[in-house]
Design a protein around this motif. Structure first.
Motif, short mmCIF file in Angstrom:
data_model
loop_
_atom_site.label_atom_id
_atom_site.label_comp_id
_atom_site.label_asym_id
_atom_site.label_seq_id
_atom_site.Cartn_x
_atom_site.Cartn_y
_atom_site.Cartn_z
N ARG A 20 0.84 -1.20 0.00
CA ARG A 20 0.00 0.00 0.00
C ARG A 20 0.88 1.25 0.00
N ILE A 21 0.57 2.14 -0.92
CA ILE A 21 1.26 3.44 -0.99
C ILE A 21 0.38 4.41 -0.20
N ASN A 22 0.70 4.57 1.08
CA ASN A 22 -0.16 5.36 1.96
C ASN A 22 0.34 6.80 2.10
N SER A 23 -0.39 7.58 2.89
CA SER A 23 -0.06 9.00 3.04
C SER A 23 1.32 9.19 3.65
N PHE A 24 1.72 8.35 4.58
CA PHE A 24 3.04 8.48 5.19
C PHE A 24 4.13 8.35 4.13
N ILE A 25 4.00 7.38 3.27
CA ILE A 25 4.98 7.19 2.20
C ILE A 25 5.00 8.40 1.28
N LEU A 26 3.83 8.83 0.84
CA LEU A 26 3.77 9.96 -0.09
C LEU A 26 4.29 11.25 0.52
N GLU A 27 4.02 11.46 1.77
CA GLU A 27 4.50 12.68 2.46
C GLU A 27 6.02 12.68 2.62
N ASN A 28 6.63 11.49 2.57
CA ASN A 28 8.07 11.38 2.80
C ASN A 28 8.89 11.14 1.54
N ILE A 29 8.27 11.32 0.40
CA ILE A 29 9.01 11.33 -0.88
C ILE A 29 8.53 12.56 -1.67
N PRO A 30 8.92 13.72 -1.22
CA PRO A 30 8.41 14.97 -1.80
C PRO A 30 8.82 15.21 -3.24
N SER A 31 9.79 14.48 -3.75
CA SER A 31 10.22 14.68 -5.13
C SER A 31 9.28 14.04 -6.15
N ILE A 32 8.42 13.14 -5.70
CA ILE A 32 7.54 12.40 -6.62
C ILE A 32 6.54 13.36 -7.27
N LYS A 33 6.49 13.31 -8.61
CA LYS A 33 5.59 14.17 -9.37
C LYS A 33 4.41 13.41 -9.97
N ILE A 34 4.54 12.06 -10.04
CA ILE A 34 3.47 11.23 -10.59
C ILE A 34 3.62 9.81 -10.06
N ILE A 35 2.49 9.15 -9.87
CA ILE A 35 2.48 7.73 -9.52
C ILE A 35 1.84 7.00 -10.70
N GLN A 36 2.53 6.02 -11.22
CA GLN A 36 2.03 5.23 -12.35
C GLN A 36 1.92 3.77 -11.92
N THR A 37 0.69 3.25 -11.95
CA THR A 37 0.54 1.82 -11.68
C THR A 37 0.77 1.06 -12.98
N MET A 38 1.18 -0.17 -12.87
CA MET A 38 1.51 -0.97 -14.05
C MET A 38 0.37 -1.90 -14.43
#
Length: 140
Positions: A20-38
């Motif tokens: 699971r890509i949760n809020s904690f993960i997203l908040e701690n990788i501030p460089s991410i500009k897009i999430i792409q599922t495969m």
């Protein structure tokens, strides 16, 4: 481990079966500009957190529809022809007894079967085309 692996990354590519890509993960990788599922699914991504952080989430609709429909067809044939049960009975040394059961009860064919589908997206439509060509009727 996801946070560490994504340090400095612009994109997070994730299979639908990923953690699971949760809020904690997203908040701690501030460089991410897009999430792409495969794949088609993206329910493992916390969408409300992604929206809050202005990170778009993309999927690939229909990308694996044929593969999933073919797998479903394989499972249908396996069940209708009682292949797993037959394999186990033969390996257990019950060939003659089980053969007589199959002859008495019969083995179902796809032709003439009535197939019910829940949902009629790209997977359901692909599956329906195949079983219709094999002589089944389809309701969804």
């Amino acid at each position: 481990s996801i946070i560490k692996a994504c340090e400095g990354a612009d994109c997070l590519f994730t299979p639908a079966s990923a953690s699971r890509i949760n809020s904690f993960i997203l908040e701690n990788i501030p460089s991410i500009k897009i999430i792409q599922t495969m794949g088609v699914g993206f329910d493992h991504v916390d969408l409300s957190a992604a929206v809050r952080l202005h990170i778009p989430v993309a999927n690939v609709p229909g990308a694996n529809a044929t593969a999933v429909a073919e797998h479903a067809l394989g499972m249908l044939i396996t069940l209708q022809r009682r292949l797993l049960e037959s394999d186990a009975q033969i390996k257990a040394g019950n060939y003659v007894t089980y053969r007589n059961i199959l002859l008495r009860e019969g083995i179902k064919e796809i032709r003439g079967s009535k197939i019910g589908l829940v949902g009629f997206g790209s997977i359901g439509r692909s599956f329906a085309k195949t079983v219709l060509a094999l002589g089944a009727s389809v309701s969804y």
